[in-house]
Design an enzyme around this catalytic site. Structure first.
Site, PDB file in Angstrom:
ATOM      1  N   HIS A  36     -14.284   2.538  -3.015  1.00 35.61           N
ATOM      2  CA  HIS A  36     -15.034   2.847  -1.796  1.00 35.61           C
ATOM      3  C   HIS A  36     -14.087   3.102  -0.625  1.00 35.61           C
ATOM      4  O   HIS A  36     -13.622   2.159   0.007  1.00 35.61           O
ATOM      5  CB  HIS A  36     -15.994   1.704  -1.456  1.00 35.61           C
ATOM      6  CG  HIS A  36     -17.145   1.639  -2.398  1.00 35.61           C
ATOM      7  ND1 HIS A  36     -18.283   2.395  -2.235  1.00 35.61           N
ATOM      8  CD2 HIS A  36     -17.324   0.929  -3.535  1.00 35.61           C
ATOM      9  CE1 HIS A  36     -19.121   2.159  -3.224  1.00 35.61           C
ATOM     10  NE2 HIS A  36     -18.567   1.272  -4.037  1.00 35.61           N
TER      11      HIS A  36
ATOM     12  N   CYS B  23     -17.687   6.480  -6.318  1.00 41.79           N
ATOM     13  CA  CYS B  23     -18.240   5.510  -7.267  1.00 41.79           C
ATOM     14  C   CYS B  23     -19.304   6.159  -8.163  1.00 41.79           C
ATOM     15  O   CYS B  23     -18.976   7.047  -8.923  1.00 41.79           O
ATOM     16  CB  CYS B  23     -18.779   4.320  -6.483  1.00 41.79           C
ATOM     17  SG  CYS B  23     -18.550   2.804  -7.373  1.00 41.79           S
TER      18      CYS B  23
ATOM     19  N   SER C   4     -35.203  -5.831  26.991  1.00 42.89           N
ATOM     20  CA  SER C   4     -34.760  -7.222  27.083  1.00 42.89           C
ATOM     21  C   SER C   4     -33.545  -7.352  27.982  1.00 42.89           C
ATOM     22  O   SER C   4     -33.214  -8.439  28.434  1.00 42.89           O
ATOM     23  CB  SER C   4     -34.403  -7.741  25.690  1.00 42.89           C
ATOM     24  OG  SER C   4     -33.188  -7.134  25.261  1.00 42.89           O
ATOM     25  N   GLY C   5     -32.869  -6.230  28.221  1.00 41.82           N
ATOM     26  CA  GLY C   5     -31.633  -6.298  28.998  1.00 41.82           C
ATOM     27  C   GLY C   5     -30.416  -6.366  28.092  1.00 41.82           C
ATOM     28  O   GLY C   5     -29.295  -6.274  28.551  1.00 41.82           O
ATOM     29  N   GLY C   6     -30.634  -6.527  26.789  1.00 39.87           N
ATOM     30  CA  GLY C   6     -29.526  -6.498  25.834  1.00 39.87           C
ATOM     31  C   GLY C   6     -29.045  -5.064  25.644  1.00 39.87           C
ATOM     32  O   GLY C   6     -29.690  -4.118  26.102  1.00 39.87           O
ATOM     33  N   VAL C   7     -27.939  -4.910  24.962  1.00 40.96           N
ATOM     34  CA  VAL C   7     -27.331  -3.588  24.809  1.00 40.96           C
ATOM     35  C   VAL C   7     -28.284  -2.623  24.094  1.00 40.96           C
ATOM     36  O   VAL C   7     -28.520  -1.505  24.559  1.00 40.96           O
ATOM     37  CB  VAL C   7     -26.005  -3.680  24.004  1.00 40.96           C
ATOM     38  CG1 VAL C   7     -25.384  -2.307  23.840  1.00 40.96           C
ATOM     39  CG2 VAL C   7     -25.030  -4.626  24.672  1.00 40.96           C
ATOM     40  N   ASP C   8     -28.860  -3.077  22.989  1.00 42.66           N
ATOM     41  CA  ASP C   8     -29.647  -2.152  22.167  1.00 42.66           C
ATOM     42  C   ASP C   8     -30.889  -1.647  22.891  1.00 42.66           C
ATOM     43  O   ASP C   8     -31.153  -0.447  22.929  1.00 42.66           O
ATOM     44  CB  ASP C   8     -30.049  -2.809  20.838  1.00 42.66           C
ATOM     45  CG  ASP C   8     -28.836  -3.333  20.090  1.00 42.66           C
ATOM     46  OD1 ASP C   8     -27.726  -2.841  20.378  1.00 42.66           O
ATOM     47  OD2 ASP C   8     -28.997  -4.218  19.244  1.00 42.66           O
ATOM     48  N   SER C   9     -31.657  -2.573  23.452  1.00 40.25           N
ATOM     49  CA  SER C   9     -32.883  -2.102  24.099  1.00 40.25           C
ATOM     50  C   SER C   9     -32.549  -1.306  25.358  1.00 40.25           C
ATOM     51  O   SER C   9     -33.258  -0.361  25.705  1.00 40.25           O
ATOM     52  CB  SER C   9     -33.850  -3.252  24.386  1.00 40.25           C
ATOM     53  OG  SER C   9     -33.415  -4.050  25.447  1.00 40.25           O
ATOM     54  N   SER C  10     -31.437  -1.620  26.009  1.00 37.49           N
ATOM     55  CA  SER C  10     -31.061  -0.871  27.217  1.00 37.49           C
ATOM     56  C   SER C  10     -30.667   0.566  26.862  1.00 37.49           C
ATOM     57  O   SER C  10     -31.055   1.506  27.546  1.00 37.49           O
ATOM     58  CB  SER C  10     -29.892  -1.540  27.937  1.00 37.49           C
ATOM     59  OG  SER C  10     -30.273  -2.813  28.386  1.00 37.49           O
TER      60      SER C  10
END
Ligand code: XMP
Length: 514
Positions: free
Chosen positions: A173, A83, A227-233
């Site tokens: 793109h 582009c 937090s136990g979520g994927v990202d913070s784990s």
């Protein structure tokens, strides 16, 4: 010096730049996004095997349009311009770019495109397909040495190539999903043109990230809100691997988690020698939430209490040098969009920096997309139940018990939700559904069990398919699976005598009930 081949994505301010980087990584090639202002010497020092020039909001003839050091074209390194990147290359190498007239070559959206498959970029791909265009400018004259290698019904020069020098430019793109075979075209550029060997993997990413974190942190102390979520784990696991005992993870157990979840999170981190603090704050949270039934009020209380508990723990640790946040790339994009109406105020740890004293924030997942984060989690040896965890809202079950909360209601919901999840997994439906959970409504209805009349709660089951959680469809769970779930829950969970299945899409409903 890099131990693997590198491609440099030169950033001219386009909105899909990280997506380009992700596509290159998907093709097994290491890549970094660098601002277009990076000095040529610094780029050269990275010994790239190729450059990709990104799109951008400007026109090449704007006064303030970003440019490149023209010497970049003398390095003997292939370039793919996308582009704006394509127009810039054409402009710099002596072509002519002008604003397209309304009825000629201005193109936006899905466009039927015809490719010259003798060009390396399109080798082995279909000669015709949809591409995603978004350009207002038009290459009136292509530079010397270039030929036209793709066109559309409206535009004769959708792609240009100088195969001798390894320069390619596309007006569309290739990195977005709407472009058919777009990733294959990037793959061709990397392997057919740049001579990529495919010597990069998530394992390499992990090693590089660990090295960088160690260099940055030194012997500093690091704090992370888990937090136990994927990202913070995954962020926690990465930091644990990198700096081990210098890391403190504070896991605020607000008592609003699903059945056994707190213990599972704790168990997943027991293998690292880190300072793992699990704060049992259930009573505090329930006390604060007593009598509160309005969803936004619940969120506000939980968000504030979370910060308070975290702050108290941080004070106990004393000096903190670095605070880790599990920000991932889509969060970075979303936080840029400032005007969207607040439908629900999503509670996350974004407010923390005001409350804890520290030198710097570390965001080790900032460049990764969700599925890359999961892959990294696996590399770090996190269990599958954590890595594949479905999204779970920060305020937890507090917004899945409709109306006011009690510990008893939360326990009832936890038991019902656990059965629901067990049966969905048992039926193999979890692979087709992106988020599913039970909601304890505050409606009671009459039922009959054995010889007696009951007057118990109605439980709602929610399950949605979605790719972005902005819109969602209700999942078509087979009736016999629903039947089994319903039977089990009313038989096994006291206090529930009726089950309903939510068949509303988003919009008009939201995914959560509160
Ligand atoms: P809605 O209900 O807005 O949900 O359609 C979209 C996604 O966001 C999650 N969600 C939350 N996540 N804090 C969070 O961290 C919240 O307050 C919150 N509310 C909803 C929801 O689970 C779904 O994945």
């Amino acid at each position: 010096m890099m131990s693997h081949q590198t491609v440099i994505v030169l950033d001219f301010g386009g909105q899909y730049n990280q997506l380009i980087a992700r596509r290159v990584r998907e093709c097994g090639v290491y890549c970094e996004v660098k601002p277009y202002t990076t000095p040529l010497e610094a780029l050269k020092a990275m010994e790239p095997i190729g450059f990709i020039f990104t799109g951008g909001p400007n026109s090449v003839y704007d006064e303030k349009a970003p440019h490149v050091d023209t010497a970049i074209f003398d390095l003997g390194i292939p370039v793919l311009g996308i582009c704006y990147g394509c127009q810039l290359m054409a402009h710099t190498l002596g072509g002519r770019v002008t604003a397209a007239q309304e009825d000629t070559a201005r193109e936006y959206g899905k466009t039927e495109t015809y490719y010259d498959t003798s060009c390396k970029l399109f080798k082995g791909l279909p000669a015709e397909g949809v591409s995603w265009m978004s350009h207002g400018d038009y290459m009136e004259k292509v530079p010397e040495g270039f030929i036209l290698v793709a066109h559309s019904d409206n535009c004769p020069n959708v792609a240009i190539a100088d195969e001798t020098r390894g320069f390619y430019g596309v007006q569309y793109h290739p990195e977005v999903n709407h472009t058919q075979h777009g990733t294959d075209m990037i793959h061709n550029f990397l392997y057919e043109v740049c001579g990529a060997l495919g010597d990069w993997s998530m394992g390499d990413y992990k090693r590089t990230a660990i090295r960088d974190i160690r260099e940055n942190v030194g012997d500093g102390k690091v704090l992370l809100a888990l937090s136990g979520g994927v990202d913070s784990s995954v962020a926690a696991a990465l930091l644990a691997e990198a700096v081990g005992s210098q890391l403190t993870c504070v896991f605020v157990d607000h008592g609003l988690m699903r059945k056994n979840e707190g213990d599972e999170v704790e168990a997943a981190f027991s293998k690292w020698d880190i300072n793992f603090v699990r704060v049992d704050a259930e009573d505090r949270f329930l006390l604060k939430l007593a009598g509160v039934s309005e969803p936004e009020h619940k969120r506000k209380i939980i968000g504030e209490e979370f910060i308070r508990v975290f702050e108290e723990e941080a004070k106990k640790i004393g000096r903190v040098d670095y605070l880790v946040q599990g920000t991932i790339y889509p969060d970075v994009i979303e936080s840029g969009a400032g005007d969207a109406a607040v439908i629900k105020s999503h509670h996350n740890v974004g407010g923390l920096p005001d409350y804890v004293d520290f030198k710097e924030i570390i965001e080790p997942l900032r460049l990764l997309f969700k599925d890359e984060v999961r892959q990294l989690g696996r590399e770090l040896g996190l269990p599958e139940y954590l890595v594949m965890r479905q999204p779970f809202p920060g305020p937890g079950l507090a917004i899945r018990v409709i109306g006011d909360l009690t510990k008893e209601k939360l326990d009832t919901l936890r038991d019902a939700d656990a059965i629901y999840r067990e049966e969905i997994a048992e039926a193999g439906e979890d692979k087709n559904i992106n988020q599913y959970f039970a909601v304890l409504t505050n409606t009671r209805s009459v039922g009959v069990m054995g010889d007696g009349r009951t007057y118990d709660y109605t439980l709602a089951l929610r399950a949605v398919t979605t790719s972005d959680f902005m819109t969602a469809d209700w999942a078509r769970i087979p009736y016999d699976v629903l039947d089994k779930i319903s039977t089990r829950i009313v038989n096994e969970v006291p206090g529930i005598n009726r089950i309903v299945y939510d068949i509303t899409s988003k919009p008009p409903a939201t995914i959560e009930w509160e």
